[in-house]
Design a protein around this motif. Sequence first.
Motif, mmCIF file in Angstrom:
data_model
loop_
_atom_site.group_PDB
_atom_site.id
_atom_site.type_symbol
_atom_site.label_atom_id
_atom_site.label_comp_id
_atom_site.label_asym_id
_atom_site.label_seq_id
_atom_site.Cartn_x
_atom_site.Cartn_y
_atom_site.Cartn_z
ATOM 1 N N MET A 83 43.381 31.243 26.695
ATOM 2 C CA MET A 83 42.320 31.014 26.250
ATOM 3 C C MET A 83 41.799 29.579 25.899
ATOM 4 N N SER A 84 42.661 28.878 25.382
ATOM 5 C CA SER A 84 42.396 27.429 25.552
ATOM 6 C C SER A 84 41.899 26.800 26.856
ATOM 7 N N ILE A 85 42.455 27.105 27.760
ATOM 8 C CA ILE A 85 42.173 26.551 29.202
ATOM 9 C C ILE A 85 40.703 27.162 29.450
ATOM 10 N N PHE A 86 40.564 28.209 29.541
ATOM 11 C CA PHE A 86 39.348 28.960 29.714
ATOM 12 C C PHE A 86 38.246 28.213 28.920
ATOM 13 N N ALA A 125 34.920 39.403 26.881
ATOM 14 C CA ALA A 125 34.025 39.334 25.477
ATOM 15 C C ALA A 125 32.948 38.204 25.903
ATOM 16 N N VAL A 126 33.316 37.340 26.566
ATOM 17 C CA VAL A 126 32.246 36.107 26.701
ATOM 18 C C VAL A 126 31.683 36.083 28.048
ATOM 19 N N ALA A 127 31.892 37.242 28.768
ATOM 20 C CA ALA A 127 31.169 37.243 30.282
ATOM 21 C C ALA A 127 29.852 36.746 30.350
ATOM 22 N N VAL A 380 32.546 36.405 34.482
ATOM 23 C CA VAL A 380 34.188 36.763 34.468
ATOM 24 C C VAL A 380 34.224 37.733 35.493
ATOM 25 N N LEU A 381 34.753 37.503 36.526
ATOM 26 C CA LEU A 381 34.927 38.278 37.980
ATOM 27 C C LEU A 381 36.417 38.408 38.315
#
Lengths: 407, 407
Positions: A83-86, A125-127, A380-381
């Motif tokens: 999540m931090s990298i994303f 969730a953030v797509a 986000v795929l």
Amino acid sequence: MRILLVGAGGVGSAFAAIAARRDFFEMIVVADYDVAKAEKAAAADGRYAAARIDASSAESVAALCREHRITHVMNAVDPVFNMSIFDGAAEAGADYLDMAMSLSQPHPQAPYEQTGVKLGDEQFAVASDWESAGRLALVGIGVEPGLSDVFARYAADHLFSEIDELGTRDGANLVVTDDDGNEIFAPSFSMWTTIEECLNPPVIWEKERGWFTTAPFSEPEVFDFPEGIGPVECVNVEHEEVLLMPRWVDCKRATFKYGLGDEFINVLKVLHTLGLDSTEKVRVKAENGFCEVSPRDVVAAVLPDPATVGPRMKGKTCAGLWVTGKGKDGADRSTYLYHVVDNEWTMREYGHQCVVWQTAINPVVALELLARGTWSGAGVLGPEAFDAVPFLDLLTEYGSPWGIKEL
Amino acid sequence: MRILLVGAGGVGSAFAAIAARRDFFEMIVVADYDVAKAEKAAAADGRYAAARIDASSAESVAALCREHRITHVMNAVDPVFNMSIFDGAAEAGADYLDMAMSLSQPHPQAPYEQTGVKLGDEQFAVASDWESAGRLALVGIGVEPGLSDVFARYAADHLFSEIDELGTRDGANLVVTDDDGNEIFAPSFSMWTTIEECLNPPVIWEKERGWFTTAPFSEPEVFDFPEGIGPVECVNVEHEEVLLMPRWVDCKRATFKYGLGDEFINVLKVLHTLGLDSTEKVRVKAENGFCEVSPRDVVAAVLPDPATVGPRMKGKTCAGLWVTGKGKDGADRSTYLYHVVDNEWTMREYGHQCVVWQTAINPVVALELLARGTWSGAGVLGPEAFDAVPFLDLLTEYGSPWGIKEL
């Protein structure tokens, strides 16, 4: 294309070695918490630079992206840092790729029946943010998830008219020996990730029920792997394919089974019984007082680094997808699409062991397709959101063909 | 008598609780690396003080001895610290007691056939220094070694005319449950020490061969323990009795077998396979960078503290010595001398679980005999160097009688 490769462990180093033979990118910054590792991997090519990164900090990731005008962040560390990298990539306006999705959390009351937070939930969730920003997060693009998902899309488009089950099946006949030739315990992949996926409640998807979970090591089944690997006992394991495939590919059921073998299952059970699989930090005596460490990090630290076991390893590893249903002709069909890699070959050709090499080749292929514009998208795929054919063709062009077998 | 108790873990705290009921000493300084633990144990009695100690430093031990005019150093920490405490006591001119001897090192070429450095070798090497200084180091005065060695001397003096084998046999039927009543894995004794003794090559003594070793878990045997514990599978384990008894008691063979049970043996084998039994430090990620920890310390840290499992534990533990040979009448004799403790009783009476309590009571009894002058001596001596009768009588007077059974 300017790539930030986060993580110079087994998979990251193999990625660097594979990409070094391709010309689709301008530069790669190889970054690791341990800068010595980054420097070693970055020595593979003149277009590479090394840097230190704190993968747990989105700011650290974003800063490095801005510094090097990064267009694509390639995440090759343990998924605890996903999540931090994303988020760091999003913050810097870069595209993002990983080989495992954000982590799950078991259902608080019924962990072995219902899902809690699922793999990838935090990312999906953030797509819409990614989509509206016109940026791509291509998640789960290793070998499994990754190539297995490409197989799912290929099967749906070209082999089947109706799919009953998309069953990823992973098995190997790898053996690691010590200097005296005695077989030793040395996982060929990140022990952190292996513990995570094998001890979490396995997830299954069914059209009627949606996603649900079972107890670890459930539904043991002997699967006969191709190219001389032979029969291996496989059990249900939590894996991204089950979360990804049903989103894009029509099917009745999605499963993942891993050929762990008795010895490995016993090791995992003992680690779990003792609490050594835990990621909650414990206080331990150290040089000058105490320090807080995660038991699972310690387990990973005592085992041989998967990146270094290659020269002492023998055998083949197989990733693949067993598809059942009706073929294009309407008749019953049962087909295994697979990719087998021989450790002797990867060591000779690339100097990297087969399991990390097999994981790393797929994001290189995907990045090349993105650089060419053959693959494109926003949001986000998963890999099954893209056309499978150019991917499988390019994989073959890289010298690593896939196979198909009717069962 | 002014005692420095080094270590306020399970055994140290139980020692403090048992000694608090006796009046043979003037004061006890309870010292631990973790001063909070020392303070908690020192709260047991008005004659107690708490202090911080670095047990790995002989200077730290000697300084604390001088500060408090210590006459007896009671070592109650993991035996890895034995030599610094032993040397610190010598430096400060204090007498010394421990419950396990200095550690062994396997034979470099033939670890499972020949002994390398044996348990206690480092201590016995300087025995003449202690003797000429007129100071006593009473080594191995817990329950095993300790009470088992007292039994050996008792058997030789009062029961047997000729001894074939002095076979220490340890077994229990203890079960620890979690809050929901499910059985959990929670060793009742220091995991550090348990790993040390169970994974080192077991040592055996025979009159003709002297000391020799075998592979771990060798010569399994079902021994029927008394007072309702029943049959338990026992295997050879490295233990001090085998090193101590033949020095003072005439016999043909000395062995130690521990009733580990299948599950525990499997755990130990897995820990060994993975290298998690190792005491060599590994580099692990921590809060601010990396720290170096010993995997074995981490294993101990993730398990419930043996000092705290008492309220969730049920059952009895048995320490004893199986003696075979010819009785005083010249007829064949096979006798088990034993000491059984019920966890329910020690929890109710002392608030400490039975295994650490059973270990701790013996050095209290020994110190009382030394304070009275009933036991006296100089040099490095085992419990069997002293008359057994006053020890066994005082143990019974403490409310914890021993038993005898013909087999």
